[in-house]
Scaffold this active site. Structure first.
Site, PDB file in Angstrom:
ATOM      1  N   GLY A  11      -1.338  10.451  -8.633  1.00 34.16           N
ATOM      2  CA  GLY A  11      -1.129   9.070  -8.196  1.00 34.16           C
ATOM      3  C   GLY A  11      -1.548   8.077  -9.259  1.00 34.16           C
ATOM      4  O   GLY A  11      -1.931   8.444 -10.373  1.00 34.16           O
ATOM      5  N   TYR A 142      -2.441   1.012   7.536  1.00 35.74           N
ATOM      6  CA  TYR A 142      -3.238   1.332   6.348  1.00 35.74           C
ATOM      7  C   TYR A 142      -4.687   0.874   6.547  1.00 35.74           C
ATOM      8  O   TYR A 142      -5.635   1.633   6.331  1.00 35.74           O
ATOM      9  CB  TYR A 142      -2.618   0.619   5.142  1.00 35.74           C
TER      10      TYR A 142
HETATM   11  N1  SER Z   1      -3.233  -1.767  -3.637  1.00 39.03           N
HETATM   12  C1  SER Z   1      -3.329  -1.349  -2.272  1.00 39.03           C
HETATM   13  C2  SER Z   1      -2.117  -1.709  -1.497  1.00 39.03           C
HETATM   14  O1  SER Z   1      -1.538  -2.725  -1.803  1.00 39.03           O
HETATM   15  C3  SER Z   1      -4.524  -1.985  -1.639  1.00 39.03           C
HETATM   16  O2  SER Z   1      -5.426  -1.025  -1.324  1.00 39.03           O
HETATM   17  O3  SER Z   1      -1.788  -1.027  -0.579  1.00 39.03           O
END
Ligand code: SER
Length: 315
Positions: A11, A142
């Site tokens: 990643g 998330y």
């Molecule tokens: N960079 C990430 C996102 O935008 C934030 O944790 O999902």
């Protein structure tokens, strides 16, 4: 950290973390894993690279045992925009994957790191100077998985004595591996498009500020926190950290200092707008500074110069 297993190693973070860990701890002491092979990603050629689906508990345990690791850096997760498209898949990967990692760490007595995020905050959270300990009522899948993850890591520490540690990463910017479906991705794409087309169409609205950080600072933060004296850590998991905070006009202005002709227009994505507006403008990072001397080397303009230079060289 002596011998380190990494999940999600192909990643955006993992790809650069592996390189740095190789340098510091020796290649033989780094075990990168990912669910897939990505053509062109050098980490796949690492002598210890292994395919690992973090939802496969037996395979997870087996790879940790085989390499006799003492540390697990658990990066495998879906980012915010993808998680909004596939909330149930995100729940499985982000939660079951994390529990599996914590269980491996508990069984084998490993030190454990996993990132949380600015996404762990929500619209009720104070936006400016967002405190380390504050209201966390995220409105994205998330964010829900990140808050639950923070709590789980605390629980595994207090209940089972696992040496869990973690940070709340802001948007991370790098020229090496592109991010995979985050809300802050615009702040990476803008540099690629600046180099390629001299212009950029921004999917985040004008005026929406978010915390950000340049990848070398993010990698260093992981290492510094993992090597920090445990007795100094009041908070263990989910330290607020950040290198800068800006809205789209500010990053565009920073690019214009190097490329005066650069142009930006807007075509706002409503889902990303909703997510971005629910996150902090600028977090308070004093706990990380006080407890393990966190510092970021890059501000916006320093990062811009480096990003444009590196991407130009990659052309
Ligand atoms: N960079 C990430 C996102 O935008 C934030 O944790 O999902």
């Amino acid at each position: 950290m002596k011998k380190i297993l990494i999940t999600g190693a192909l990643g955006q973070i993992g790809s650069e973390l592996v390189v740095k860990l190789n340098e510091i701890y020796g290649k033989e002491n780094v075990v990168p894993t990912d669910i897939r092979v990505v053509e062109g990603n050098e980490v796949c050629n690492h002598p210890n690279f292994a395919i690992l689906d973090v939802l496969d508990m037996d395979a997870f345990m087996a790879v940790a045992k085989k390499h006799e690791v003492d540390t697990l850096i658990h990066m495998a997760a879906l980012l915010s925009a993808v998680a909004e498209e596939k909330p149930l898949v995100a729940w499985d990967i982000n939660m079951q994957g994390l529990i599996n990692g914590l269980e491996v760490a508990r069984a084998l007595e490993l030190q454990f790191f996993t990132p949380s995020s600015i996404g762990a905050f929500g619209p009720d959270t104070p936006k400016v100077g967002t405190p380390q300990d504050t209201i966390q009522r995220p409105t994205t899948m998330y964010g829900i998985t990140k808050v639950a993850g923070e709590l789980l890591c605390d629980y595994y520490h207090t209940r089972f004595g696992v040496d869990t540690r973690g940070v709340r990463f802001p948007g991370l910017i790098s020229y090496v591996t592109p991010p995979g479906g985050g809300t802050t991705d615009y702040a990476v794409q803008i540099y690629y498009d600046a180099i390629k087309y001299g212009k950029y169409v921004c999917n985040i609205p004008q005026g929406v500020k978010m915390d950000m950080m340049y990848m070398p600072d993010a990698i260093q933060a992981i290492i510094d926190l993992m090597e920090a004296d445990a007795s100094k850590l009041v908070h263990r998991n989910a330290f607020n950290i950040s290198g800068m905070s800006f809205e789209p006009e500010e990053i565009a202005a920073s690019i214009r200092k190097v490329m005066p002709e650069f142009e930006m227009t807007y075509d706002v994505n409503p889902t990303l707008e909703r997510i971005a507006k629910s996150w902090p403008d600028e977090m308070d990072i004093s706990a990380a500074k006080e407890e393990w001397n966190f510092k970021a080397e890059y501000d916006l303009d320093k990062m811009t110069v480096d990003m444009l230079e590196k991407l130009e060289a990659k052309k």
